[in-house]
Write an enzyme that holds these catalytic residues in place. Structure first.
Site, PDB file in Angstrom:
ATOM      1  N   ALA A  48       0.843  -1.122  -0.145  1.00 57.01           N
ATOM      2  CA  ALA A  48      -0.094  -0.170   0.047  1.00 57.01           C
ATOM      3  C   ALA A  48       0.836   1.358   0.157  1.00 57.01           C
ATOM      4  O   ALA A  48       0.410   2.532   0.168  1.00 57.01           O
ATOM      5  CB  ALA A  48      -0.970  -0.005   1.229  1.00 57.01           C
ATOM      6  N   ASN A  67      11.270   5.009   2.486  1.00 52.55           N
ATOM      7  CA  ASN A  67      11.620   3.547   2.232  1.00 52.55           C
ATOM      8  C   ASN A  67      11.220   3.364   0.901  1.00 52.55           C
ATOM      9  O   ASN A  67      10.007   3.221   0.233  1.00 52.55           O
ATOM     10  CB  ASN A  67      10.564   2.685   3.046  1.00 52.55           C
ATOM     11  CG  ASN A  67      10.818   1.222   2.769  1.00 52.55           C
ATOM     12  OD1 ASN A  67      10.941   0.852   1.777  1.00 52.55           O
ATOM     13  ND2 ASN A  67      10.137   0.435   3.655  1.00 52.55           N
ATOM     14  N   ILE A  68      12.344   3.401   0.034  1.00 53.88           N
ATOM     15  CA  ILE A  68      12.294   3.622  -1.241  1.00 53.88           C
ATOM     16  C   ILE A  68      11.590   2.187  -1.940  1.00 53.88           C
ATOM     17  O   ILE A  68      10.583   2.348  -2.853  1.00 53.88           O
ATOM     18  CB  ILE A  68      13.704   3.611  -2.014  1.00 53.88           C
ATOM     19  CG1 ILE A  68      13.994   4.965  -1.829  1.00 53.88           C
ATOM     20  CG2 ILE A  68      13.590   3.562  -3.548  1.00 53.88           C
ATOM     21  CD1 ILE A  68      15.544   5.160  -1.846  1.00 53.88           C
ATOM     22  N   GLU A 100      12.266   2.609  16.726  1.00 53.08           N
ATOM     23  CA  GLU A 100      12.036   1.326  16.134  1.00 53.08           C
ATOM     24  C   GLU A 100      12.689   0.258  16.420  1.00 53.08           C
ATOM     25  O   GLU A 100      12.935  -0.614  15.563  1.00 53.08           O
ATOM     26  CB  GLU A 100      12.314   1.925  14.688  1.00 53.08           C
ATOM     27  CG  GLU A 100      11.762   3.183  14.214  1.00 53.08           C
ATOM     28  CD  GLU A 100      10.593   3.178  13.193  1.00 53.08           C
ATOM     29  OE1 GLU A 100      10.691   2.262  12.370  1.00 53.08           O
ATOM     30  OE2 GLU A 100       9.626   3.953  13.277  1.00 53.08           O
ATOM     31  N   ARG A 110      13.579   8.251  11.773  1.00 52.85           N
ATOM     32  CA  ARG A 110      12.423   7.493  12.648  1.00 52.85           C
ATOM     33  C   ARG A 110      13.108   7.112  13.893  1.00 52.85           C
ATOM     34  O   ARG A 110      12.104   6.730  14.860  1.00 52.85           O
ATOM     35  CB  ARG A 110      12.052   6.297  11.788  1.00 52.85           C
ATOM     36  CG  ARG A 110      11.503   6.607  10.498  1.00 52.85           C
ATOM     37  CD  ARG A 110      11.345   5.571   9.324  1.00 52.85           C
ATOM     38  NE  ARG A 110      10.468   4.641   9.790  1.00 52.85           N
ATOM     39  CZ  ARG A 110      10.090   3.505   9.185  1.00 52.85           C
ATOM     40  NH1 ARG A 110      10.336   3.488   7.743  1.00 52.85           N
ATOM     41  NH2 ARG A 110       9.417   2.408   9.534  1.00 52.85           N
ATOM     42  N   HIS A 114      16.362   2.977   8.327  1.00 53.33           N
ATOM     43  CA  HIS A 114      17.136   2.246   9.533  1.00 53.33           C
ATOM     44  C   HIS A 114      18.542   2.072   9.373  1.00 53.33           C
ATOM     45  O   HIS A 114      18.855   1.773   8.395  1.00 53.33           O
ATOM     46  CB  HIS A 114      16.176   0.782   9.842  1.00 53.33           C
ATOM     47  CG  HIS A 114      14.672   0.850  10.259  1.00 53.33           C
ATOM     48  ND1 HIS A 114      13.892   0.057   9.603  1.00 53.33           N
ATOM     49  CD2 HIS A 114      13.965   1.489  11.139  1.00 53.33           C
ATOM     50  CE1 HIS A 114      12.642   0.341  10.202  1.00 53.33           C
ATOM     51  NE2 HIS A 114      12.653   1.498  10.894  1.00 53.33           N
ATOM     52  N   CYS A 149      15.905  -7.500   8.754  1.00 54.45           N
ATOM     53  CA  CYS A 149      14.444  -6.941   9.173  1.00 54.45           C
ATOM     54  C   CYS A 149      13.772  -8.046   9.748  1.00 54.45           C
ATOM     55  O   CYS A 149      12.820  -7.673  10.490  1.00 54.45           O
ATOM     56  CB  CYS A 149      13.899  -6.231   7.867  1.00 54.45           C
ATOM     57  SG  CYS A 149      14.675  -4.867   7.100  1.00 54.45           S
TER      58      CYS A 149
HETATM   59  O1  SUG Z   1       9.014   0.254   8.426  1.00 52.20           O
HETATM   60  N1  SUG Z   1       7.911  -1.331   5.341  1.00 52.20           N
HETATM   61  C1  SUG Z   1       8.920  -1.445   6.548  1.00 52.20           C
HETATM   62  C2  SUG Z   1      10.064  -1.943   6.510  1.00 52.20           C
HETATM   63  C3  SUG Z   1      11.040  -2.446   7.793  1.00 52.20           C
HETATM   64  C4  SUG Z   1      12.247  -2.889   7.485  1.00 52.20           C
HETATM   65  N2  SUG Z   1      12.780  -3.103   8.695  1.00 52.20           N
HETATM   66  C5  SUG Z   1      14.241  -2.969   9.183  1.00 52.20           C
HETATM   67  N3  SUG Z   1      15.030  -2.335   8.172  1.00 52.20           N
HETATM   68  N4  SUG Z   1      14.479  -3.314  10.118  1.00 52.20           N
HETATM   69  C6  SUG Z   1       9.040   0.090   7.221  1.00 52.20           C
HETATM   70  O2  SUG Z   1       9.294   0.988   6.433  1.00 52.20           O
HETATM   71  C7  SUG Z   1       6.044  -1.072   4.314  1.00 52.20           C
HETATM   72  C8  SUG Z   1       4.725  -1.076   4.384  1.00 52.20           C
HETATM   73  C9  SUG Z   1       3.950  -0.600   2.987  1.00 52.20           C
HETATM   74  O3  SUG Z   1       4.266   0.048   2.248  1.00 52.20           O
HETATM   75  O4  SUG Z   1       2.806  -1.349   2.937  1.00 52.20           O
HETATM   76  C10 SUG Z   1       6.909  -1.013   5.658  1.00 52.20           C
HETATM   77  O5  SUG Z   1       6.164  -0.774   6.493  1.00 52.20           O
END
Ligand code: SUG
Length: 424
Positions: free
Chosen positions: A19, A25-26, A174, A207, A240, A355
């Protein structure tokens, strides 16, 4: 104390979807609106767990919270039976509704910060539940995660599970994704490194608040070192720290541009572990680091000694990155094995191998105190695979999250998982 590290992976839930909820977060942003494959995603995650079990490592799992997050929507004033709550939210505030459908709890590195027994003030393993306050969809995870961790680590003689810090930007937390531990060996005292952002006017949100790490250190009694993530890394999409760095025992593997003050960090690490080894990579750019997730590898101590990097297949497919991996493996450091795993469904939302797991360093007695339903053996692993095969949707179109048939399918999948957990 001799200690083992257990990796608890998030079991990828039946609502896994794209979504586009995470600015900065690319991968999440660029796959927004795509079709996801929850069943394949969960089986990829389980296959990764099995690879590590077969390699002689101890593996656990954390079950996914129920999604859509009906309880969160109720708390925001949507009323009626479950289906009405969802239908009302979907009609009235589709953005909020999409956030409540997220399956992001799969990224267990964001579940909590874990402070190992030898580092904590009272010898217990401390787990401070992350509030995930920066992103709306992730903030809904904290209460479920706290409850789940209290179940898995219920024995208070060995574990202290803390509730989330206040859910404001001042304490934005986080979890383990921004925490590294440097220690001569898992069972010895170590230094807890908290990597934070700052209000620097970045294009993307920073974050992790410094105050969060400070509070976690106080709550657990840990020796802490706080260091700033580089703005260049955040701007390049390292939302992160674990996207640009990973530590294990006395080894740190990091991109050369990961930290604002690398000298200060390395000096602190050397004080904590005299045999500290920094494996820095400057042969690839931050763009390659982030698209391949090289540094989001799990760095694990192998049962026979030496360390393995558990890499996503995207790192294998980028020739520049793979050359860097070969250089690491040939170098004068303990990393001597590469294990390549396919976690593409998770990667497309910005979540690599590291992750997906929460690492818990633990002594033998405390290990026996863990709720064994969440530790995997062959039988348990097969049961989970069969459950996913049978109940997880094959595909979800992000444009169709408001379909009641999908809610019913997800509910049935969660009921089946609850039944499995109740059987033992
Ligand atoms: O928090 N993606 C997570 C990815 C987390 C990765 N975790 C670590 N690096 N430890 C975030 O950005 C995507 C959700 C979406 O777009 O539906 C998401 O939440």
């Amino acid at each position: 104390m001799t200690a083992t590290e257990i990796n608890f992976d998030g079991l990828i839930g039946p609502m896994h979807n794209y979504a586009g909820l995470s600015p900065g977060n690319i991968a999440s942003a660029s796959n927004a609106g795509a079709i996801s494959q929850p069943r394949a995603a969960a089986l990829q995650g389980l296959a990764k767990m099995k690879r590590l079990m077969d390699r002689g490592l101890v593996q656990g799992f954390i079950p996914p919270p129920r999604r859509p997050a009906i309880a969160a929507l109720r708390a925001l004033g949507f009323d009626g039976d479950d289906r009405s709550v969802l239908a009302l939210a979907a009609a009235e505030d589709p953005v909020l509704f999409n956030n409540a459908c997220s399956a992001s709890a799969m990224w267990a590195a964001n579940a909590a910060t874990v402070i190992a027994g030898p580092d904590s003030g009272d010898g217990r393993v401390h787990l401070v539940t992350a509030n995930l306050a920066t992103m709306l969809h992730r903030s809904f995870e904290a209460s479920d995660t706290f409850a789940t961790l209290r179940t898995i680590f219920a024995d208070q003689r060995h574990f202290a599970v803390h509730p989330p810090l206040p859910g404001t930007q001042h304490f934005s937390d986080e979890g383990a994704a921004n925490h590294m531990r440097i220690t001569p060996r898992h069972g010895q005292r170590g230094l807890n490194i908290f990597v934070h952002g700052a209000a620097r006017g970045s294009r993307f949100p920073e974050r992790q608040a410094k105050r969060a790490g400070e509070a976690v250190a106080r709550l657990s009694g840990a020796d802490a070192f706080h260091t700033l993530q580089s703005q260049a890394a955040i701007e390049a999409g390292a939302f992160h720290n674990d996207v640009v760095a990973v530590a294990n025992e006395h080894v740190l593997l990091a991109h050369a541009a990961a930290f604002e003050d690398r000298e200060g960090l390395f000096a602190a690490a050397e004080r904590a572990a005299p045999d500290f080894v920094a494996v820095e990579v400057d042969s690839i750019g931050l763009d390659d680091a982030i698209s391949s997730y090289l540094f989001n590898s799990q760095l694990l101590t192998l049962p026979e000694g030496g360390m393995a990097l558990v890499l996503p297949s995207e790192a294998r497919e980028n020739p520049r990155v793979w050359t860097a991996v070969e250089t690491i493996l040939a170098g004068n450091n303990p990393i001597n094995e590469a294990i390549v795993v396919d976690v593409r469904e998770s990667m497309r939302n910005g979540g690599g191998p590291a992750c997906l797991r929460l690492r818990v360093p633990i002594g033998e007695e405390a290990m026996r105190a863990i709720d064994s339903r969440f530790l995997l053996d062959e039988r348990r692993w097969e049961e989970l695979c069969a459950l996913v095969d049978r109940h997880w949707p094959e595909r979800i179109d992000a444009a169709e999250l408001a379909d009641p048939a999908l809610w019913a399918a997800a509910g049935a999948a969660h009921d089946a998982l609850d039944a499995l957990l109740a059987r033992v």
